[in-house]
Write a protein that holds these residues in place. Structure first.
Motif, PDB file in Angstrom:
ATOM      1  N   CYS A 185       0.810  -1.220   0.000  1.00  9.20           N
ATOM      2  CA  CYS A 185       0.000   0.000   0.000  1.00  9.20           C
ATOM      3  C   CYS A 185       0.844   1.271   0.000  1.00  9.20           C
ATOM      4  CB  CYS A 185      -0.945  -0.017   1.204  1.00  9.20           C
ATOM      5  SG  CYS A 185      -2.103  -1.415   1.191  1.00  9.20           S
ATOM      6  N   ARG A 186       1.742   1.421   0.956  1.00 14.35           N
ATOM      7  CA  ARG A 186       2.476   2.674   1.082  1.00 14.35           C
ATOM      8  C   ARG A 186       3.702   2.745   0.184  1.00 14.35           C
ATOM      9  NH1 ARG A 186      -0.084   1.889   5.795  1.00 14.35           N
ATOM     10  NH2 ARG A 186       1.300   0.229   6.516  1.00 14.35           N
ATOM     11  N   LYS A 187       4.404   1.623   0.008  1.00 19.44           N
ATOM     12  CA  LYS A 187       5.622   1.667  -0.795  1.00 19.44           C
ATOM     13  C   LYS A 187       5.348   1.508  -2.289  1.00 19.44           C
ATOM     14  CE  LYS A 187       9.196   0.143   2.498  1.00 19.44           C
ATOM     15  NZ  LYS A 187       8.531  -0.177   3.759  1.00 19.44           N
ATOM     16  N   ARG A 188       4.509   0.566  -2.676  1.00 15.10           N
ATOM     17  CA  ARG A 188       4.329   0.253  -4.098  1.00 15.10           C
ATOM     18  C   ARG A 188       3.180   1.008  -4.752  1.00 15.10           C
ATOM     19  NH1 ARG A 188       8.572  -1.390  -2.578  1.00 15.10           N
ATOM     20  NH2 ARG A 188       9.282  -3.571  -2.653  1.00 15.10           N
ATOM     21  N   ASN A 189       2.111   1.257  -4.013  1.00  9.26           N
ATOM     22  CA  ASN A 189       0.922   1.862  -4.618  1.00  9.26           C
ATOM     23  C   ASN A 189       0.411   3.034  -3.781  1.00  9.26           C
ATOM     24  OD1 ASN A 189       0.371  -0.191  -6.872  1.00  9.26           O
ATOM     25  ND2 ASN A 189       0.467  -1.517  -5.069  1.00  9.26           N
ATOM     26  N   PRO A 190       1.270   4.038  -3.539  1.00 13.79           N
ATOM     27  CA  PRO A 190       0.861   5.140  -2.663  1.00 13.79           C
ATOM     28  C   PRO A 190      -0.263   5.995  -3.225  1.00 13.79           C
ATOM     29  CG  PRO A 190       2.934   5.652  -3.758  1.00 13.79           C
ATOM     30  CD  PRO A 190       2.642   4.211  -4.063  1.00 13.79           C
ATOM     31  N   GLU A 191      -0.507   5.913  -4.521  1.00 21.21           N
ATOM     32  CA  GLU A 191      -1.573   6.719  -5.124  1.00 21.21           C
ATOM     33  C   GLU A 191      -2.953   6.125  -4.878  1.00 21.21           C
ATOM     34  OE1 GLU A 191       0.026   4.225  -8.678  1.00 21.21           O
ATOM     35  OE2 GLU A 191       0.602   4.789  -6.628  1.00 21.21           O
ATOM     36  N   TYR A 192      -2.998   4.915  -4.304  1.00 23.58           N
ATOM     37  CA  TYR A 192      -4.274   4.264  -4.017  1.00 23.58           C
ATOM     38  C   TYR A 192      -4.468   4.113  -2.513  1.00 23.58           C
ATOM     39  CZ  TYR A 192      -4.052   2.863  -8.939  1.00 23.58           C
ATOM     40  OH  TYR A 192      -3.957   2.865 -10.298  1.00 23.58           O
ATOM     41  N   THR A 193      -5.720   4.047  -2.075  1.00 23.17           N
ATOM     42  CA  THR A 193      -6.012   3.754  -0.678  1.00 23.17           C
ATOM     43  C   THR A 193      -5.869   2.254  -0.439  1.00 23.17           C
ATOM     44  OG1 THR A 193      -8.374   3.350  -1.042  1.00 23.17           O
ATOM     45  CG2 THR A 193      -7.675   5.639  -0.625  1.00 23.17           C
ATOM     46  N   LYS A 194      -5.743   1.870   0.817  1.00 23.19           N
ATOM     47  CA  LYS A 194      -5.684   0.443   1.149  1.00 23.19           C
ATOM     48  C   LYS A 194      -6.931  -0.276   0.655  1.00 23.19           C
ATOM     49  CE  LYS A 194      -5.678  -2.762   5.068  1.00 23.19           C
ATOM     50  NZ  LYS A 194      -5.693  -2.887   6.554  1.00 23.19           N
ATOM     51  N   GLU A 195      -8.071   0.373   0.759  1.00 21.06           N
ATOM     52  CA  GLU A 195      -9.324  -0.239   0.322  1.00 21.06           C
ATOM     53  C   GLU A 195      -9.322  -0.470  -1.190  1.00 21.06           C
ATOM     54  OE1 GLU A 195      -9.587   1.305   4.192  1.00 21.06           O
ATOM     55  OE2 GLU A 195      -9.075   2.412   2.343  1.00 21.06           O
ATOM     56  N   GLN A 196      -8.752   0.462  -1.940  1.00 17.98           N
ATOM     57  CA  GLN A 196      -8.676   0.298  -3.391  1.00 17.98           C
ATOM     58  C   GLN A 196      -7.719  -0.831  -3.768  1.00 17.98           C
ATOM     59  OE1 GLN A 196      -7.594   4.414  -4.208  1.00 17.98           O
ATOM     60  NE2 GLN A 196      -9.525   4.725  -5.326  1.00 17.98           N
ATOM     61  N   VAL A 197      -6.581  -0.899  -3.078  1.00 17.26           N
ATOM     62  CA  VAL A 197      -5.634  -1.989  -3.323  1.00 17.26           C
ATOM     63  C   VAL A 197      -6.293  -3.329  -3.033  1.00 17.26           C
ATOM     64  CG1 VAL A 197      -3.457  -3.035  -2.591  1.00 17.26           C
ATOM     65  CG2 VAL A 197      -3.604  -0.549  -2.884  1.00 17.26           C
ATOM     66  N   GLU A 198      -6.958  -3.423  -1.906  1.00 15.11           N
ATOM     67  CA  GLU A 198      -7.586  -4.696  -1.537  1.00 15.11           C
ATOM     68  C   GLU A 198      -8.663  -5.091  -2.532  1.00 15.11           C
ATOM     69  OE1 GLU A 198      -9.816  -6.781   2.280  1.00 15.11           O
ATOM     70  OE2 GLU A 198      -8.210  -5.321   2.562  1.00 15.11           O
ATOM     71  N   GLU A 199      -9.470  -4.146  -2.959  1.00 17.93           N
ATOM     72  CA  GLU A 199     -10.530  -4.441  -3.932  1.00 17.93           C
ATOM     73  C   GLU A 199      -9.936  -4.962  -5.240  1.00 17.93           C
ATOM     74  OE1 GLU A 199     -14.315  -2.213  -6.177  1.00 17.93           O
ATOM     75  OE2 GLU A 199     -12.905  -1.059  -4.955  1.00 17.93           O
ATOM     76  N   GLU A 200      -8.862  -4.317  -5.706  1.00 16.45           N
ATOM     77  CA  GLU A 200      -8.245  -4.740  -6.963  1.00 16.45           C
ATOM     78  C   GLU A 200      -7.583  -6.101  -6.819  1.00 16.45           C
ATOM     79  OE1 GLU A 200      -6.762  -4.102 -11.048  1.00 16.45           O
ATOM     80  OE2 GLU A 200      -8.582  -3.981  -9.832  1.00 16.45           O
ATOM     81  N   TYR A 201      -6.917  -6.345  -5.710  1.00 17.59           N
ATOM     82  CA  TYR A 201      -6.264  -7.642  -5.515  1.00 17.59           C
ATOM     83  C   TYR A 201      -7.286  -8.769  -5.424  1.00 17.59           C
ATOM     84  CZ  TYR A 201      -1.680  -5.475  -4.737  1.00 17.59           C
ATOM     85  OH  TYR A 201      -0.509  -4.791  -4.904  1.00 17.59           O
ATOM     86  N   LYS A 202      -8.394  -8.491  -4.795  1.00 17.32           N
ATOM     87  CA  LYS A 202      -9.438  -9.520  -4.732  1.00 17.32           C
ATOM     88  C   LYS A 202      -9.988  -9.814  -6.128  1.00 17.32           C
ATOM     89  CE  LYS A 202     -10.993  -9.049   0.049  1.00 17.32           C
ATOM     90  NZ  LYS A 202     -12.120  -8.692   0.951  1.00 17.32           N
TER      91      LYS A 202
END
Length: 437
Positions: free
Chosen positions: A194-211
């Protein structure tokens, strides 16, 4: 594409192929040669247990690779016809190819775990590849041509195995930070994804995309990586008695250094003792980080209502590497720091004298490959007996966890100097036989 029937298998499930990136030619000197020896040992251990692929990417000579393997006793033949034969067809029982598959996919990276082929399967023999973005561990813009080149190499490897359907994402993710249980559950380090690789996204957005892309039911977020596996740009992590600063030897910040699925509901988790934590600041901080992960894991309930079974494995004794500035490996690090202004994020300048790094050693960086488990060991003749004791303790845990598999400990120290280990430098894939129904 409908991914609802696909899943990413656990590493403890059957595999067909394992990819390895050969150490590039620019990694000269004794450590580069030592790192290649580790890869030779890994290749030898895998032959007959999977189809073995060796990629000689950018800056890597296929001829030099084959010459090294020939010097190690492999029967080197024409790589375009038969590869490097190591076991007879009779010995391999016809299950896996009795030779190494050589490739020249353009890839300037080394840890193939991170940008290698990602293949999901369904129950009917179908496959789909997952294609995340790549940013060289947040060191570069993910849209740079060099990063896209490294990203494509993993796709090309999967296509070579017959994987033609793909799902793409704009998010950056590396294989070493993804642990799957084969039933729709993934473990990942939150700070990294979340913070290092995809800082432009929220944790919720990262989780939604990974799912979405991995067809997941659950993501177990563990907070932070091990200190010595964290981003070297953060600065020194310790100081020796003579005042020499100790730097980490990695950018990765991945889960596979200390938290691994070894079954659908079973986790192998590194442990730092109270005594170790009291002895130095690195172990103290690692204990804090691991304990935080443990609290999350022990309170986790899987989608099928099972709790996690957590088995602890020791952490290795610290191994420091001190080198002169003219050493090729140190020159590589110096060049990197020169490119980012000559100092770490905390303002610490690149050292003018000896360079000292804390090798990213780990018993968690192992590879499960069908009936064998390739683990890491560190004791050599003349070293501290405490290192051997740790090796023996870890081996006992592996024998407990994998009673029906052969454990093959590999002296991986020289490879760990390059920021990865046996798991980082291998990428396992399962290509099922398509159903005729």
């Amino acid at each position: 594409m409908d991914l609802s029937k696909f899943r990413y298998p656990g590493e403890f499930e059957p595999q067909t192929d394992v990819f390895i990136n050969w150490l590039p030619d620019y990694c000269e000197g004794p450590h580069g040669d030592g790192g290649r020896q580790v890869l030779v040992d890994v290749i030898r251990a895998l032959m007959g247990h999977a189809n073995v692929h060796v990629n000689c990417g950018c800056g890597t000579s296929l001829e030099a690779c084959m010459a090294r393997l020939a010097s190690e006793g492999f029967d080197v033949m024409d790589p375009l016809v038969t590869g490097v034969r190591n076991v007879s067809a009779e010995e391999s029982d016809g299950k896996f190819d009795p030779y190494i598959h050589f490739h020249k996919f353009d890839d300037w990276g080394v840890s193939i775990r991170d940008n290698g082929p990602n293949v999901m399967i369904d129950g009917e023999g179908n496959t789909v590849g997952v294609n995340p973005m790549w940013s060289n561990y947040s060191n570069n813009d993910k849209n740079e041509p060099a990063q896209q080149l490294a990203r494509r190499s993993g796709v090309h490897m999967a296509v070579d195995l017959g994987v033609y359907d793909w799902v793409n994402t704009d998010m950056v993710s590396e294989g070493g930070n993804r642990e799957f249980n084969g039933k729709g559950v993934m473990i990942a380090v939150e700070d990294t994804e979340c913070r290092k690789r995809n800082p432009e996204y929220t944790k919720e957005q990262v989780e939604e995309e990974y799912k979405r892309i991995w067809n997941l039911k659950q993501i177990i977020w563990i907070p932070q990586p091990l200190v010595e596996d964290d981003d070297v740009r953060l600065g020194p992590i310790d100081k020796l008695e003579d005042g020499t600063l100790v730097w980490p030897a990695s950018f990765a910040a991945h889960a596979d250094e200390y938290c691994r699925f070894v079954g659908e509901d079973t986790i192998l988790l590194t442990e730092v003792t109270e005594e170790e934590a009291a002895s130095n600041p690195v172990d103290a901080e690692n204990k804090r980080r691991i304990d935080a992960a443990y609290e999350i894991l022990k309170n986790t309930v899987l989608p099928d209502d099972r709790p996690l079974n957590i088995i602890r494995i020791p952490s290795p004794k610290h191994m420091h590497c001190r080198e002169k500035q003219e050493d090729p490996m140190v020159q590589g690090w110096k060049q990197f720091f020169d490119e980012i202004g000559g100092s770490a994020f905390d303002g610490t300048p690149w050292p003018e004298g000896d360079y000292c790094l804390l090798t990213s050693c780990s018993y968690g960086n192992f590879l499960i490959c069908n009936d064998v488990v390739l683990t890491q060991k560190y004791w050599r003749e003349g070293l501290d007996p405490a290192i051997r004791e740790k090796d023996e303790q870890a081996l006992a845990v592996f024998k407990q966890v994998f009673p029906d598999r052969t454990i093959i400990p590999i002296d991986s120290y020289e490879l760990n100097l390059y920021g990865g280990g046996v798991h980082c430098w291998t990428k396992n894939v399962f290509i099922p036989q398509k159903s005729n129904d």
